[in-house]
Scaffold this motif. Structure first.
Motif, PDB file in Angstrom:
ATOM      1  N   CYS A 148      -7.139  -1.329   2.450  1.00 26.61           N
ATOM      2  CA  CYS A 148      -6.811  -0.090   2.772  1.00 26.61           C
ATOM      3  C   CYS A 148      -8.064   0.734   2.504  1.00 26.61           C
ATOM      4  O   CYS A 148      -8.289   1.107   1.414  1.00 26.61           O
ATOM      5  N   TYR A 179       1.038  -1.226   0.172  1.00 29.43           N
ATOM      6  CA  TYR A 179       0.082   0.015   0.265  1.00 29.43           C
ATOM      7  C   TYR A 179       0.667   1.310  -0.215  1.00 29.43           C
ATOM      8  O   TYR A 179       0.409   2.155  -0.322  1.00 29.43           O
ATOM      9  N   GLN A 213      -8.981  -1.701  -4.216  1.00 27.67           N
ATOM     10  CA  GLN A 213      -8.978  -1.300  -2.745  1.00 27.67           C
ATOM     11  C   GLN A 213      -9.970   0.054  -2.515  1.00 27.67           C
ATOM     12  O   GLN A 213     -10.071   0.792  -3.332  1.00 27.67           O
ATOM     13  N   HIS A 252      -0.607   3.433   6.791  1.00 29.78           N
ATOM     14  CA  HIS A 252      -0.930   3.187   5.659  1.00 29.78           C
ATOM     15  C   HIS A 252      -2.407   2.832   5.046  1.00 29.78           C
ATOM     16  O   HIS A 252      -2.673   2.534   4.137  1.00 29.78           O
ATOM     17  N   GLY A 253      -3.270   3.523   6.133  1.00 28.57           N
ATOM     18  CA  GLY A 253      -4.683   3.654   5.723  1.00 28.57           C
ATOM     19  C   GLY A 253      -5.214   2.103   5.976  1.00 28.57           C
ATOM     20  O   GLY A 253      -6.663   1.949   5.560  1.00 28.57           O
ATOM     21  N   LEU A 254      -4.666   1.270   6.678  1.00 27.11           N
ATOM     22  CA  LEU A 254      -5.235  -0.113   6.748  1.00 27.11           C
ATOM     23  C   LEU A 254      -6.137  -0.211   7.849  1.00 27.11           C
ATOM     24  O   LEU A 254      -5.909   0.007   8.963  1.00 27.11           O
ATOM     25  N   ALA A 284      -9.641   2.455  -0.735  1.00 25.42           N
ATOM     26  CA  ALA A 284      -8.817   3.617  -0.989  1.00 25.42           C
ATOM     27  C   ALA A 284      -8.859   4.191  -2.133  1.00 25.42           C
ATOM     28  O   ALA A 284      -8.967   5.299  -2.485  1.00 25.42           O
ATOM     29  N   GLY A 325       0.393   5.068  -1.466  1.00 24.85           N
ATOM     30  CA  GLY A 325       0.331   6.040  -0.377  1.00 24.85           C
ATOM     31  C   GLY A 325       1.134   7.107  -0.480  1.00 24.85           C
ATOM     32  O   GLY A 325       0.759   8.161  -0.321  1.00 24.85           O
ATOM     33  N   TRP A 340      -5.488   6.116   1.435  1.00 24.78           N
ATOM     34  CA  TRP A 340      -3.983   6.055   1.150  1.00 24.78           C
ATOM     35  C   TRP A 340      -3.487   6.930   2.418  1.00 24.78           C
ATOM     36  O   TRP A 340      -3.679   8.011   2.611  1.00 24.78           O
TER      37      TRP A 340
END
Lengths: 371, 361
Positions: free
Chosen positions: B216, A88, A319, B208-210, A321, A92, B219
């Protein structure tokens, strides 16, 4: 549960307490806890190991990527092309500097798909951010060629590739900047977080050194807005120590990997070992196979004492995100298929051929009768 | 095992922490971080705390968690360490500086005057170990519906109206930099808050936004407090009150001895100053500093160039004269050595040199 073939080897690696305390002693007695000589020593040694002019150690691999993106001026409105199957942090970091990640599909070796990469280049594209995924590498010569033709920066995410080689050259040294992680389960690791960048460019080096430490040019002058992404000296001395052993770690991992490759070679149709091309020394940060009936196999291995994992079940472009941000969601078929079939088997330096035999026997047993 | 001159904590306890973490093989976001977060929240009198890699990224992440972003204005003081303003700039918001009072802390009246429709937050800095005027600041924030984030990097354990630094605002940021009153053996930081949703959000952002190993949600970044540093901080925290008392005792001696020749820090009845830095004021500061340095006393200036006059702040278009109090203070302030365990004869060397300096001329 106690695994016969465990994934985490850290209690073993750090079992000699006195050894690590002796490494820390000079740091503790000097009180040099932020940057200073211990960090500089390590940076010099790592740069030499890589064959690079400069190294700047950071608090972790994510910070190393952000530092490099900032140094190369990547910002809002810029597109950065990167594979959809990394950890990630790669994406990120791109988002952290305000830029837009554009995901490529991957190839049979789980690396960035170079044809797909080419097709995604447009006027907004500023950078290619290939990942040396799993500690294997994409064809960096080809990627450099494409970057030159299109006037793009390349930043290598070599977080998993410390100790690897591509035709004699280290991953992370093909580009303006290479970024590395020393997270506990990387090929070169510390007892916490750590990372670094390498570069040969004097100006990038000077800028990154300041940005890492509040944008300071001296104690009283803040040249530009910076951050704190300093490595801990207590971690730098551990990295310094393990750097002498990393080639040996990689050798052991390669022995295990090649042996397991050969043990599984008769399971055609069930287990697909990726191609291992000549001239690529992999670090095997992750030893990954494509297998049929993956989820049942993982459960079977875990039940029988092998700590198998998946890296990762959901590619980056799928994801939440990504979808929350409205990033491109075109199908990336190969990566999506691999996400359903990938399995990671422990093959680290604290395991040997007998562990590989245990794994192989179990996998054979699992597919027995299915042939 | 000897942990060196920077700590007075028990070697056995530190050794124990060291061995415990090595044996666990758990170096990232494990039980030590969790335990220290709870202990530290209890110490500050907040419900929650979230460990971070340092006191700069902690500000950055908490700003993000509170939704401070491009287009927002954030009011703060220009006499802090650079990190306060830099973290505001890092989320692409605009730092808006206002002047301080002679106690080095932000002037509440100046805050009110600087509020615009774009103002999103106030970041008071509890400079030198003394809490800003939080009663007035919170009143202003409430009136204008603004977020308050305390920059408590220099004020762990300091009190105002019986409450500890870090327990007043929506959230507060602390640093455990090696030179702080509570310190790690390297960089470390923490955020305290009573707002669960803020802490949950920043815990995701810092990792990490996890939300779990495979998912995730946004981000994020990596700015985690080290497990090993958390274990050491857990050993040091119970000592902090005793160390603070030692600091206050030395400060009292300095105050009594030096009050006639220089301006010494003050403390109101409703305050507890923890003297992260002991700062005197002198109109012959540069001379005095040079004199002390030449006699082997490490007197320092925190900080000689205010943030609004730094090259980094060029785009904000401030100029000399914008903040008269801060600018005047920057020419007068001098930090004297003061630390727990400082031998009395060292304290006397400092005071007698300063008295000598003033007697000679």
């Amino acid at each position: 549960m106690d695994f016969k073939v465990p994934y985490n080897y850290l209690p073993q690696q750090f079992s000699e307490h006195q050894l690590f305390f002796d490494l820390w002693k000079p740091v503790l007695s000097s009180g040099e806890f932020t940057l200073g000589p211990f960090v500089e020593n390590y940076e010099k040694k790592f740069a030499e190991y890589m064959g690079s002019k400069y190294c700047i150690a950071t608090n972790n691999g994510t910070d190393a990527l952000i530092l490099a993106l900032k140094a190369l001026g990547i910002q809002k409105g810029d597109e950065v092309i990167t594979p959809c199957n990394s950890f990630y942090a790669t994406t990120g970091a791109i988002v952290a500097v305000g830029a837009t990640p554009v995901f490529t599909d991957v190839d049979e070796r789980y690396q960035i798909d170079i044809n797909d990469l080419k097709s995604l280049i447009n006027t907004k594209t500023k950078m290619i951010l290939p990942v040396h995924w799993a500690g294997a590498s994409p064809d960096m010569f080809k990627i450099q060629e494409i970057a030159k033709e299109n006037d793009l920066f390349v930043l290598e995410d070599a977080c998993m590739a410390i100790g690897g080689k591509i035709k004699g050259k280290r991953p992370g040294t093909f580009s303006e900047i290479g970024a590395f992680s020393m997270h506990p389960l990387k090929s070169l690791n510390v007892a916490g977080d750590g990372g670094m960048v390498v570069t040969d460019d004097d100006d990038l080096y000077k800028w990154m050194k300041k940005y890492r430490n509040h944008g300071m040019s001296d104690r009283n002058t803040i040249e530009f807005w910076g951050v704190n992404m300093r490595i801990q000296p207590l971690q730098a001395v551990i990295a310094n120590y393990f750097l002498d052993y990393v080639d040996n770690f990689i050798k052991k991992r390669n022995n295990n990997a090649k042996y397991l490759d050969s043990l599984l070679s008769d399971l055609n149709g069930f287990v697909k070992v990726p191609e291992r091309p000549e001239g690529f020394l992999e670090t095997f940060s992750l030893y990954m196979l494509l297998v049929s009936d993956r989820d049942s196999l993982i459960q079977y291995l875990i039940d029988n004492g092998v700590e198998a994992k998946i890296h990762y079940p959901l590619p980056l472009h799928l994801q939440p995100a990504s979808t929350n941000m409205g990033l491109n969601t075109r199908a990336l078929k190969k990566a999506e298929q691999q996400a359903d079939e990938l399995i990671t088997i422990p093959i680290h330096q604290y395991l040997n051929s007998s562990h590989m035999e245990i794994v192989s026997e179990l996998i054979h047993k699992f597919y027995e009768g299915k042939k | 095992m000897d942990f060196g001159p920077t700590t007075q904590s028990s070697k056995a306890d530190l050794t124990n922490a060291f061995e415990r973490v090595l044996d666990s093989g758990k170096f990232v976001l494990g039980p030590e971080v969790k335990k220290f977060e709870q202990d530290f929240a209890d110490f500050c009198g907040t419900k929650y705390a979230a460990g971070l890699a340092n006191g700069t990224c902690s500000l950055h992440v908490v700003f993000k968690a509170l939704g401070i972003e491009e287009g927002d204005e954030v009011i703060t003081a220009p006499n802090s360490f650079i990190a306060t303003a830099a973290a505001i700039a890092q989320v692409r918001a605009k730092p808006v500086f206002v002047d301080t009072n002679l106690d080095f802390n932000i002037n509440p009246e100046a805050i009110e005057a600087a509020i615009t429709p774009r103002t999103k937050a106030i970041v008071p800095v509890h400079l030198t170990g003394r809490v800003a005027k939080m009663d007035q600041i919170l009143k202003i924030a409430k009136k204008h519906n603004l977020i308050v984030i305390e920059d408590s990097a220099q004020s762990v354990g300091a009190e105002f109206n019986g409450k500890r630094a870090g327990s007043f605002g929506d959230a507060a940021s602390f640093s455990f930099h090696p030179l702080k009153n509570l310190h790690a053996f390297g960089d470390a930081g923490i955020i305290t808050s009573n707002r669960l949703e803020v802490v949950e959000k920043l815990n995701i952002l810092k990792n990490h936004g996890l939300i779990d190993r495979s998912t995730c949600s946004q981000w994020g970044l990596n700015c985690r407090l080290d497990e090993m540093q958390a274990a050491f901080l857990g050993v040091q925290l119970p000592q902090l009150e005793a160390w603070t008392e030692e600091r206050r005792k030395i400060a009292k001696f300095y105050n009594e001895t030096l009050g006639k020749v220089v301006i010494v820090p003050t403390e109101e009845n409703n305050e507890k100053h923890v003297y992260q830095t002991y700062v005197i004021r002198s109109d012959r500061r540069d001379e005095l500093k040079e004199y002390l340095n030449s006699k082997g006393v490490e007197a320092l200036v925190h900080y000689p160039v205010p943030i609004h006059l730094q090259p980094a702040a060029k785009n904000l278009n401030y100029k000399n004269g914008d903040f008269p109090v801060v600018e005047k203070l920057s020419k007068e302030i001098l930090s004297l050595p003061l630390y727990p365990g400082m031998p009395f004869e060292f304290q006397e060397i400092v005071t007698s040199l300063i008295l000598d300096f003033h007697c000679r001329k």
